[in-house]
Design a protein around this motif. Sequence first.
Motif, PDB file in Angstrom:
ATOM      1  N   LEU A  69     -70.993  75.553 -19.807  1.00  0.00           N
ATOM      2  CA  LEU A  69     -70.463  76.801 -20.376  1.00  0.00           C
ATOM      3  C   LEU A  69     -71.466  77.947 -20.353  1.00  0.00           C
ATOM      4  O   LEU A  69     -71.295  78.944 -21.063  1.00  0.00           O
ATOM      5  CB  LEU A  69     -69.943  76.573 -21.792  1.00  0.00           C
ATOM      6  CG  LEU A  69     -68.960  75.400 -21.964  1.00  0.00           C
ATOM      7  CD1 LEU A  69     -68.500  75.303 -23.407  1.00  0.00           C
ATOM      8  CD2 LEU A  69     -67.780  75.537 -21.020  1.00  0.00           C
ATOM      9  N   SER A  70     -72.512  77.811 -19.532  1.00  0.00           N
ATOM     10  CA  SER A  70     -73.439  78.928 -19.360  1.00  0.00           C
ATOM     11  C   SER A  70     -72.704  80.156 -18.834  1.00  0.00           C
ATOM     12  O   SER A  70     -73.053  81.294 -19.160  1.00  0.00           O
ATOM     13  CB  SER A  70     -74.560  78.528 -18.393  1.00  0.00           C
ATOM     14  OG  SER A  70     -75.480  79.582 -18.201  1.00  0.00           O
ATOM     15  N   CYS A  71     -71.670  79.909 -18.030  1.00  0.00           N
ATOM     16  CA  CYS A  71     -70.886  81.016 -17.475  1.00  0.00           C
ATOM     17  C   CYS A  71     -70.201  81.821 -18.583  1.00  0.00           C
ATOM     18  O   CYS A  71     -70.022  83.044 -18.463  1.00  0.00           O
ATOM     19  CB  CYS A  71     -69.846  80.493 -16.489  1.00  0.00           C
ATOM     20  SG  CYS A  71     -68.764  79.191 -17.151  1.00  0.00           S
ATOM     21  N   MET A  72     -69.821  81.159 -19.672  1.00  0.00           N
ATOM     22  CA  MET A  72     -69.158  81.861 -20.767  1.00  0.00           C
ATOM     23  C   MET A  72     -70.128  82.766 -21.517  1.00  0.00           C
ATOM     24  O   MET A  72     -69.738  83.820 -22.035  1.00  0.00           O
ATOM     25  CB  MET A  72     -68.508  80.857 -21.720  1.00  0.00           C
ATOM     26  CG  MET A  72     -67.278  80.193 -21.134  1.00  0.00           C
ATOM     27  SD  MET A  72     -66.501  78.973 -22.221  1.00  0.00           S
ATOM     28  CE  MET A  72     -66.098  79.955 -23.656  1.00  0.00           C
ATOM     29  N   THR A  73     -71.400  82.367 -21.570  1.00  0.00           N
ATOM     30  CA  THR A  73     -72.410  83.224 -22.189  1.00  0.00           C
ATOM     31  C   THR A  73     -72.667  84.453 -21.331  1.00  0.00           C
ATOM     32  O   THR A  73     -72.866  85.559 -21.843  1.00  0.00           O
ATOM     33  CB  THR A  73     -73.716  82.440 -22.398  1.00  0.00           C
ATOM     34  OG1 THR A  73     -73.475  81.362 -23.311  1.00  0.00           O
ATOM     35  CG2 THR A  73     -74.819  83.315 -22.956  1.00  0.00           C
ATOM     36  N   THR A  74     -72.631  84.265 -20.020  1.00  0.00           N
ATOM     37  CA  THR A  74     -72.934  85.342 -19.084  1.00  0.00           C
ATOM     38  C   THR A  74     -71.760  86.292 -18.879  1.00  0.00           C
ATOM     39  O   THR A  74     -71.955  87.493 -18.650  1.00  0.00           O
ATOM     40  CB  THR A  74     -73.341  84.755 -17.711  1.00  0.00           C
ATOM     41  OG1 THR A  74     -74.354  83.777 -17.903  1.00  0.00           O
ATOM     42  CG2 THR A  74     -73.849  85.837 -16.782  1.00  0.00           C
ATOM     43  N   CYS A  75     -70.540  85.788 -18.956  1.00  0.00           N
ATOM     44  CA  CYS A  75     -69.354  86.545 -18.579  1.00  0.00           C
ATOM     45  C   CYS A  75     -69.170  87.806 -19.424  1.00  0.00           C
ATOM     46  O   CYS A  75     -69.069  87.718 -20.656  1.00  0.00           O
ATOM     47  CB  CYS A  75     -68.117  85.662 -18.691  1.00  0.00           C
ATOM     48  SG  CYS A  75     -66.587  86.512 -18.243  1.00  0.00           S
ATOM     49  N   PRO A  76     -69.081  88.980 -18.803  1.00  0.00           N
ATOM     50  CA  PRO A  76     -68.870  90.214 -19.568  1.00  0.00           C
ATOM     51  C   PRO A  76     -67.412  90.418 -19.977  1.00  0.00           C
ATOM     52  O   PRO A  76     -67.117  91.297 -20.788  1.00  0.00           O
ATOM     53  CB  PRO A  76     -69.311  91.304 -18.586  1.00  0.00           C
ATOM     54  CG  PRO A  76     -69.018  90.735 -17.236  1.00  0.00           C
ATOM     55  CD  PRO A  76     -69.278  89.252 -17.355  1.00  0.00           C
ATOM     56  N   SER A  77     -66.507  89.597 -19.431  1.00  0.00           N
ATOM     57  CA  SER A  77     -65.080  89.781 -19.697  1.00  0.00           C
ATOM     58  C   SER A  77     -64.517  88.792 -20.709  1.00  0.00           C
ATOM     59  O   SER A  77     -63.336  88.859 -21.050  1.00  0.00           O
ATOM     60  CB  SER A  77     -64.287  89.670 -18.376  1.00  0.00           C
ATOM     61  OG  SER A  77     -64.736  90.627 -17.440  1.00  0.00           O
ATOM     62  N   GLY A  78     -65.353  87.855 -21.160  1.00  0.00           N
ATOM     63  CA  GLY A  78     -64.896  86.895 -22.158  1.00  0.00           C
ATOM     64  C   GLY A  78     -63.964  85.836 -21.620  1.00  0.00           C
ATOM     65  O   GLY A  78     -63.064  85.375 -22.329  1.00  0.00           O
ATOM     66  N   VAL A  79     -64.142  85.423 -20.362  1.00  0.00           N
ATOM     67  CA  VAL A  79     -63.303  84.377 -19.773  1.00  0.00           C
ATOM     68  C   VAL A  79     -63.580  83.041 -20.473  1.00  0.00           C
ATOM     69  O   VAL A  79     -64.725  82.588 -20.522  1.00  0.00           O
ATOM     70  CB  VAL A  79     -63.580  84.231 -18.260  1.00  0.00           C
ATOM     71  CG1 VAL A  79     -62.798  83.055 -17.682  1.00  0.00           C
ATOM     72  CG2 VAL A  79     -63.213  85.524 -17.529  1.00  0.00           C
ATOM     73  N   ASN A  80     -62.542  82.415 -21.008  1.00  0.00           N
ATOM     74  CA  ASN A  80     -62.719  81.121 -21.677  1.00  0.00           C
ATOM     75  C   ASN A  80     -62.621  80.009 -20.637  1.00  0.00           C
ATOM     76  O   ASN A  80     -61.612  79.319 -20.519  1.00  0.00           O
ATOM     77  CB  ASN A  80     -61.680  80.909 -22.774  1.00  0.00           C
ATOM     78  CG  ASN A  80     -62.060  79.773 -23.709  1.00  0.00           C
ATOM     79  OD1 ASN A  80     -62.557  78.736 -23.278  1.00  0.00           O
ATOM     80  ND2 ASN A  80     -61.843  79.964 -24.997  1.00  0.00           N
ATOM     81  N   TYR A  81     -63.709  79.844 -19.913  1.00  0.00           N
ATOM     82  CA  TYR A  81     -63.751  78.858 -18.839  1.00  0.00           C
ATOM     83  C   TYR A  81     -63.579  77.441 -19.384  1.00  0.00           C
ATOM     84  O   TYR A  81     -63.026  76.576 -18.701  1.00  0.00           O
ATOM     85  CB  TYR A  81     -65.078  78.992 -18.084  1.00  0.00           C
ATOM     86  CG  TYR A  81     -65.256  77.999 -16.963  1.00  0.00           C
ATOM     87  CD1 TYR A  81     -64.680  78.230 -15.712  1.00  0.00           C
ATOM     88  CD2 TYR A  81     -65.998  76.843 -17.139  1.00  0.00           C
ATOM     89  CE1 TYR A  81     -64.841  77.321 -14.676  1.00  0.00           C
ATOM     90  CE2 TYR A  81     -66.170  75.925 -16.113  1.00  0.00           C
ATOM     91  CZ  TYR A  81     -65.586  76.167 -14.879  1.00  0.00           C
ATOM     92  OH  TYR A  81     -65.744  75.263 -13.867  1.00  0.00           O
ATOM     93  N   MET A  82     -64.022  77.201 -20.618  1.00  0.00           N
ATOM     94  CA  MET A  82     -63.919  75.865 -21.197  1.00  0.00           C
ATOM     95  C   MET A  82     -62.469  75.395 -21.233  1.00  0.00           C
ATOM     96  O   MET A  82     -62.151  74.276 -20.819  1.00  0.00           O
ATOM     97  CB  MET A  82     -64.503  75.844 -22.615  1.00  0.00           C
ATOM     98  CG  MET A  82     -64.406  74.498 -23.307  1.00  0.00           C
ATOM     99  SD  MET A  82     -65.199  74.442 -24.942  1.00  0.00           S
ATOM    100  CE  MET A  82     -63.998  75.363 -25.924  1.00  0.00           C
ATOM    101  N   HIS A  83     -61.580  76.233 -21.731  1.00  0.00           N
ATOM    102  CA  HIS A  83     -60.175  75.845 -21.808  1.00  0.00           C
ATOM    103  C   HIS A  83     -59.573  75.665 -20.422  1.00  0.00           C
ATOM    104  O   HIS A  83     -58.756  74.766 -20.200  1.00  0.00           O
ATOM    105  CB  HIS A  83     -59.390  76.891 -22.584  1.00  0.00           C
ATOM    106  CG  HIS A  83     -59.682  76.890 -24.048  1.00  0.00           C
ATOM    107  ND1 HIS A  83     -59.336  77.927 -24.894  1.00  0.00           N
ATOM    108  CD2 HIS A  83     -60.307  75.962 -24.839  1.00  0.00           C
ATOM    109  CE1 HIS A  83     -59.721  77.646 -26.124  1.00  0.00           C
ATOM    110  NE2 HIS A  83     -60.317  76.466 -26.116  1.00  0.00           N
ATOM    111  N   LEU A  84     -60.002  76.487 -19.484  1.00  0.00           N
ATOM    112  CA  LEU A  84     -59.458  76.396 -18.126  1.00  0.00           C
ATOM    113  C   LEU A  84     -59.884  75.095 -17.450  1.00  0.00           C
ATOM    114  O   LEU A  84     -59.050  74.387 -16.868  1.00  0.00           O
ATOM    115  CB  LEU A  84     -59.916  77.599 -17.297  1.00  0.00           C
ATOM    116  CG  LEU A  84     -59.376  77.661 -15.860  1.00  0.00           C
ATOM    117  CD1 LEU A  84     -57.872  77.882 -15.857  1.00  0.00           C
ATOM    118  CD2 LEU A  84     -60.093  78.753 -15.058  1.00  0.00           C
ATOM    119  N   VAL A  85     -61.161  74.772 -17.507  1.00  0.00           N
ATOM    120  CA  VAL A  85     -61.633  73.570 -16.806  1.00  0.00           C
ATOM    121  C   VAL A  85     -61.148  72.302 -17.509  1.00  0.00           C
ATOM    122  O   VAL A  85     -60.887  71.281 -16.852  1.00  0.00           O
ATOM    123  CB  VAL A  85     -63.170  73.595 -16.643  1.00  0.00           C
ATOM    124  CG1 VAL A  85     -63.892  73.220 -17.933  1.00  0.00           C
ATOM    125  CG2 VAL A  85     -63.606  72.675 -15.512  1.00  0.00           C
TER     126      VAL A  85
END
Length: 438
Positions: free
Chosen positions: A80-96
């Motif tokens: 979930l490092s991508c969620m910390t970096t994402c400027p748009s607030g994409v909830n990658y955790m729920h997606l993956v």
Amino acid sequence: MQTNFSVEQLRDSDNAASNSVLRTCVHCGFCTATCPTFVLLGDELDSPRGRIYLIKEMLESGKPATEEVVRHVDRCLSCLSCMTTCPSGVNYMHLVDHARRYIEETYKRPWPERLMRGALGRVLPHPRLFRLALRGAALARPAAGLIPTGTMTGKRLQAMLSLAPAKLPPQSAAQKPQIHRAEGARRGRVALLTGCAQTVLAPSINEATIRLLTRLGIEVVIPAAIGCCGALTHHMGQHDPAMAAARAAITGWTREIEGEGLDAILINTSGCGTTVKDYGFMFRDAPPAEAAQAKRVAALAADISEYLVRIGYQPQRPAPDLTVAYHSACSLQHGQKITSAPKDLLKTAGFSVVEPRDPHLCCGSAGTYNIMQPEIAGQLRSRKLATLKDRRPDLIAAGNIGCITQLSGDGMPVLHTVELLDWMAGGPRPDAIGQSDV
């Protein structure tokens, strides 16, 4: 990102939730710079942005997952490092997590992989089975070098044996369902999730947590009938076992909440904490009463470091001259957004605290990842240990049993943060720290 789900597809709540996540992504690619697998492999499909495209196409098509999609999603650590970096607030955790459930339901893996994933999902969440499995692994360790590593199955078997400890710590009575009374006047009442793998691999973590809290005037309840929180199987896409484990935990904690009450549900394994805090989302389609219970449990869940800051932890003895390299578990810093509390507590306890130059990158543990993806996990482990040791510490501290297991065995003591805090608050010196270090 534009999506093309049909009206019928969007009636499914998982698709509807993933649709919302996908529409938040703006293709910026900021996530690629902090994704461990992209940093190592340099493949766009092994970055969050690449996986998002693959997942989108898979879900929209409604067809069974392909080998290509499975390969790249399996390589995701869910750090979930991508969620910390994402400027748009994409909830990658729920997606993956949705993608993994979809893969589990539509893709037929090779039989050796099905067997191993099934065994991991069955054994790891159950301490008795896990203890028996580790005893067997310890007996088989001398033969680990004889396992052919020309296939992924061989590499996984070898990784599994290498991760198993040569000797297990004795079982701890403190972890059994009971009430640990506060010393002196009671300041609070909490439930402690003792966990599954942690109870077998490192009962000292729960023991230190209980000692420290009771010494600080906190009554600690270990409710009956609560085992695994469901995190491990949830992240393997094994939906029904995960929900059953979570439901049992919610029921047990609800009894305590509605009985004598709880100020918090404390979790000292950050991978579990990230999942428990997400129970509200996981049970969004449950009957109203059950959904409300899940939300209430999620709201009470707290990492041990959060709670110790809340109640004003203070040491009771001067700290030895030791430098602690703090490894921030991904599930703690990216999943729960807890970054300063553990470091601040260690400094309050009197330790000199340093961090590696790549604190955002995963160590390669990630639940069952270091077994299922041993080559990538091994590279990440070596990188993380090197950057930690570059700071010339006396020991390493982390807040997750997976990270502790992954980073151990290289000659550097690796402890849970709470073990050090308990020591400085009057508890015993952790066994991993030799007399010469005191």
